[in-house]
Design a protein around this motif. Structure first.
Motif, PDB file in Angstrom:
ATOM      1  N   GLU A 255       0.866  -1.184   0.000  1.00 49.80           N
ATOM      2  CA  GLU A 255       0.000   0.000   0.000  1.00 49.80           C
ATOM      3  C   GLU A 255       0.901   1.232   0.000  1.00 49.80           C
ATOM      4  OE1 GLU A 255      -3.297  -0.035   2.927  1.00 49.80           O
ATOM      5  OE2 GLU A 255      -2.804   2.070   3.284  1.00 49.80           O
ATOM      6  N   THR A 256       0.678   2.121  -0.939  1.00 52.78           N
ATOM      7  CA  THR A 256       1.516   3.320  -0.991  1.00 52.78           C
ATOM      8  C   THR A 256       0.722   4.527  -0.489  1.00 52.78           C
ATOM      9  OG1 THR A 256       0.860   3.772  -3.250  1.00 52.78           O
ATOM     10  CG2 THR A 256       2.822   2.425  -2.964  1.00 52.78           C
ATOM     11  N   GLY A 257       1.431   5.576  -0.164  1.00 55.14           N
ATOM     12  CA  GLY A 257       0.790   6.791   0.347  1.00 55.14           C
ATOM     13  C   GLY A 257       1.878   7.797   0.667  1.00 55.14           C
ATOM     14  N   PRO A 258       1.501   8.960   1.200  1.00 56.49           N
ATOM     15  CA  PRO A 258       2.522   9.955   1.515  1.00 56.49           C
ATOM     16  C   PRO A 258       3.498   9.417   2.565  1.00 56.49           C
ATOM     17  CG  PRO A 258       0.289  10.801   1.902  1.00 56.49           C
ATOM     18  CD  PRO A 258       0.152   9.362   1.559  1.00 56.49           C
ATOM     19  N   THR A 259       4.756   9.805   2.439  1.00 56.94           N
ATOM     20  CA  THR A 259       5.732   9.377   3.457  1.00 56.94           C
ATOM     21  C   THR A 259       5.794  10.446   4.544  1.00 56.94           C
ATOM     22  OG1 THR A 259       7.602  10.413   2.357  1.00 56.94           O
ATOM     23  CG2 THR A 259       7.056   8.159   1.690  1.00 56.94           C
ATOM     24  N   ILE A 260       6.042  10.011   5.788  1.00 59.07           N
ATOM     25  CA  ILE A 260       6.097  10.992   6.878  1.00 59.07           C
ATOM     26  C   ILE A 260       7.533  11.220   7.359  1.00 59.07           C
ATOM     27  CG2 ILE A 260       3.724  10.644   7.683  1.00 59.07           C
ATOM     28  CD1 ILE A 260       4.845   8.855   9.898  1.00 59.07           C
ATOM     29  N   GLU A 261       8.450  10.429   6.860  1.00 63.56           N
ATOM     30  CA  GLU A 261       9.863  10.638   7.202  1.00 63.56           C
ATOM     31  C   GLU A 261      10.689   9.992   6.111  1.00 63.56           C
ATOM     32  OE1 GLU A 261      13.813   9.941   9.118  1.00 63.56           O
ATOM     33  OE2 GLU A 261      12.484   8.433   8.297  1.00 63.56           O
ATOM     34  N   LYS A 262      11.793  10.654   5.792  1.00 61.79           N
ATOM     35  CA  LYS A 262      12.659  10.127   4.732  1.00 61.79           C
ATOM     36  C   LYS A 262      14.088  10.505   5.088  1.00 61.79           C
ATOM     37  CE  LYS A 262      10.653  10.449   0.454  1.00 61.79           C
ATOM     38  NZ  LYS A 262      10.121  11.521  -0.399  1.00 61.79           N
ATOM     39  N   SER A 263      14.992   9.559   5.085  1.00 63.76           N
ATOM     40  CA  SER A 263      16.389   9.916   5.395  1.00 63.76           C
ATOM     41  C   SER A 263      17.327   8.907   4.743  1.00 63.76           C
ATOM     42  CB  SER A 263      16.616   9.932   6.906  1.00 63.76           C
ATOM     43  OG  SER A 263      16.274   8.680   7.443  1.00 63.76           O
ATOM     44  N   ILE A 264      18.577   9.342   4.550  1.00 66.87           N
ATOM     45  CA  ILE A 264      19.582   8.451   3.957  1.00 66.87           C
ATOM     46  C   ILE A 264      20.673   8.215   4.995  1.00 66.87           C
ATOM     47  CG2 ILE A 264      21.347   8.209   2.171  1.00 66.87           C
ATOM     48  CD1 ILE A 264      19.527   9.780   0.290  1.00 66.87           C
ATOM     49  N   ALA A 265      20.994   6.953   5.235  1.00 65.84           N
ATOM     50  CA  ALA A 265      22.040   6.629   6.221  1.00 65.84           C
ATOM     51  C   ALA A 265      23.130   5.806   5.547  1.00 65.84           C
ATOM     52  CB  ALA A 265      21.427   5.839   7.371  1.00 65.84           C
ATOM     53  N   PRO A 266      24.389   6.126   5.847  1.00 62.49           N
ATOM     54  CA  PRO A 266      25.483   5.309   5.315  1.00 62.49           C
ATOM     55  C   PRO A 266      25.556   3.974   6.060  1.00 62.49           C
ATOM     56  CG  PRO A 266      26.361   7.000   6.764  1.00 62.49           C
ATOM     57  CD  PRO A 266      24.865   7.199   6.718  1.00 62.49           C
ATOM     58  N   LEU A 267      26.243   3.013   5.477  1.00 63.83           N
ATOM     59  CA  LEU A 267      26.410   1.713   6.138  1.00 63.83           C
ATOM     60  C   LEU A 267      27.862   1.550   6.560  1.00 63.83           C
ATOM     61  CD1 LEU A 267      23.725   1.264   4.504  1.00 63.83           C
ATOM     62  CD2 LEU A 267      24.353  -1.134   4.405  1.00 63.83           C
ATOM     63  N   ARG A 268      28.081   1.041   7.753  1.00 63.28           N
ATOM     64  CA  ARG A 268      29.436   0.920   8.263  1.00 63.28           C
ATOM     65  C   ARG A 268      29.524  -0.265   9.218  1.00 63.28           C
ATOM     66  NH1 ARG A 268      33.480   4.652  10.423  1.00 63.28           N
ATOM     67  NH2 ARG A 268      32.392   6.490   9.730  1.00 63.28           N
ATOM     68  N   SER A 269      30.675  -0.930   9.199  1.00 65.91           N
ATOM     69  CA  SER A 269      30.994  -1.917  10.235  1.00 65.91           C
ATOM     70  C   SER A 269      32.165  -1.355  11.024  1.00 65.91           C
ATOM     71  CB  SER A 269      31.455  -3.242   9.633  1.00 65.91           C
ATOM     72  OG  SER A 269      30.447  -3.849   8.873  1.00 65.91           O
ATOM     73  N   PHE A 270      32.105  -1.440  12.338  1.00 69.13           N
ATOM     74  CA  PHE A 270      33.171  -0.918  13.193  1.00 69.13           C
ATOM     75  C   PHE A 270      33.178  -1.698  14.502  1.00 69.13           C
ATOM     76  CE2 PHE A 270      34.333   1.791  16.789  1.00 69.13           C
ATOM     77  CZ  PHE A 270      35.583   2.254  16.397  1.00 69.13           C
ATOM     78  N   VAL A 271      34.357  -2.148  14.914  1.00 68.16           N
ATOM     79  CA  VAL A 271      34.470  -2.794  16.233  1.00 68.16           C
ATOM     80  C   VAL A 271      35.708  -2.257  16.925  1.00 68.16           C
ATOM     81  CG1 VAL A 271      34.676  -4.978  17.507  1.00 68.16           C
ATOM     82  CG2 VAL A 271      33.412  -4.936  15.352  1.00 68.16           C
ATOM     83  N   ALA A 272      35.578  -1.893  18.192  1.00 68.21           N
ATOM     84  CA  ALA A 272      36.710  -1.441  19.008  1.00 68.21           C
ATOM     85  C   ALA A 272      36.952  -2.464  20.114  1.00 68.21           C
ATOM     86  CB  ALA A 272      36.406  -0.069  19.611  1.00 68.21           C
TER      87      ALA A 272
END
Ligand code: APR
Ligand code: PHB
Length: 390
Positions: A255-272
């Protein structure tokens, strides 16, 4: 001010630790850099492993989660526009997962800390950690133009990837492992009826994911170039591209409709490593980041907090530091398990810019293999549902 445990960061890791310690009569103060409204606005992943669900119930935070969360026997993967498998966690592990958003969990944690008169100082600026290798560590911060000091027994860094705590560990002690991925996830929230299941899609156009928050709240993601801006993705284009990455019958059911939030996030792996330095312990994103594929981030934060709270409780109740001393090694075993799975799923399901057709063909073959092999499916299900706590 004086407390037993100074906790830096009021995200899920810091609040959960503070809550569990309170249940055992151990005093803590949480210092959070941002306002509470800001922390509660953040949208993050929303799939809980069976271990996280059990932990939330054990510490008295299961009520709303059980009412509003959506149990799943597993998640689907689709590829080649027609093939489909269920990572059947119920069949292969006897365990379910629960779709319940991190935003709701953070609300529940804040309510619990408020009900117990817990101290969470928000908008704490310039937090600094001192004398971590002595028996008398302390933390300073600025609030309302005053500088305050908290003396404590231990400092816990739950301040996320960009926090100050990890940076207090000398470079000669801390070893870090880093991997970034050449794409991001464009995520949208929309007040539409979600698909009944969580579905991961590998396609020649790139990765996509259908997820959910509630009966009328859907969460969708598509892989996109890192340099894209949300402005380049008006709703129509987003829905069109999302649907093009799924088999026709699944796309038709969206079901489609107006979006209420939209964002772009990078992907990363990190371990300390290690996750301890003197009287400082790290937990959650402060020590490790996983790409969102598989939704392991919050679950790892909770397993860290489980191990760490066990160590602190044993220290105060029985004057025994065995669990505190083994915390870093124990937590890191689970961290690496999830870091590897998230990396594996990311590689298996996304298109990489320097791929050639061979790479995509081997991905499809691997998915075909998982579909055919009970052993391969059992391995995937065991890790997807979350490795058990030690
Ligand atoms: N001083 C005080 N607080 C700080 C500082 C600082 N210098 N720097 C960061 N913080 C706060 C952030 O504002 C944030 O509220 O620490 C908190 C860290 O919270 P999260 O980033 O949510 O990390 P964590 O609690 O470990 O939870 C892990 O979050 O990123 C997701 O996928 C991840 O779901 C996982 C979960
Ligand atoms: C989400 O619902 O946000 C979600 C679900 C599954 C994932 C990642 C994110 O693997």
């Amino acid at each position: 001010m004086r407390t037993q445990i100074a906790i830096i960061g009021g995200g899920p890791a810091g609040l959960m630790l503070s809550h569990i310690l309170h249940l055992e009569g151990i005093h803590s103060i949480v210092l959070e850099k941002h306002s509470r409204a800001h922390v509660l606005r953040r949208i993050r992943a929303g799939v809980l492993e069976a271990g996280s669900v059990a932990l939330l119930r054990d510490v008295g935070l299961g009520k709303r989660m059980d009412e509003e969360g959506h149990p799943h026997d597993g998640a689907y993967i689709v590829w080649k526009g027609e093939r489909k498998i269920l990572i059947d966690t119920a069949k292969y592990t006897g365990k379910q997962m629960l779709a319940y958003g991190q935003t709701a969990i953070t609300e529940d944690l804040y309510s619990a800390r408020d009900a117990a008169d817990g101290i969470v100082v928000d908008e704490a600026a310039n937090v600094a950690l001192h004398d971590l290798t002595t028996d008398a560590p302390f933390v300073t911060f600025d609030k309302n133009r005053d500088t305050e000091q908290i003396d404590c027994d231990y400092v816990i860094g739950c301040d996320g990837f960009h926090g100050v705590s990890r940076r207090c560990i000398p470079r000669s002690v801390l070893k870090t492992y880093n991997k970034s991925y050449p794409f991001g996830w464009l995520g949208v929230m929309s007040e539409t009826r979600p698909l009944p299941d969580i579905v991961y899609a590998n396609s020649e156009r790139g990765f996509a994911l259908a997820s959910q928050r509630s009966e009328r709240l859907s969460r969708y993601y598509i892989q996109c170039p890192l340099d894209h801006d949300v402005e380049e993705w008006p709703d129509d284009l987003f829905w069109q591209e999302l649907k093009a990455r799924f088999p026709g019958d699944i796309a038709d059911a969206m079901e489609t409709g107006p979006t209420i939030e939209k964002s772009i996030a990078p992907l990363r792996s990190f371990v300390a490593e290690p996750m301890r330095y003197g009287r400082l312990f790290l937990a959650g994103d402060a020590a490790h980041i996983v790409p969102p594929t598989g939704a392991k981030g919050l679950n790892l934060a909770f397993s860290d907090v489980y191990y760490l709270s066990r160590g602190l409780i044993r220290h105060y109740k029985q004057h025994d530091d065995t669990y505190l001393d083994s915390y870093s090694d124990t937590a890191l075993r689970r961290v690496w398990g999830a870091a590897r799975l998230s990396w594996y799923l990311t590689r298996l399901l996304h298109l990489f810019p320097d791929d050639n057709p061979f790479d995509q063909r081997t991905r499809e073959d691997e998915l075909d293999y998982v579909a055919r092999s009970e052993n391969a499916m059992a391995t995937l299900a065991e890790q997807y549902v979350g490795l058990p706590y030690e």
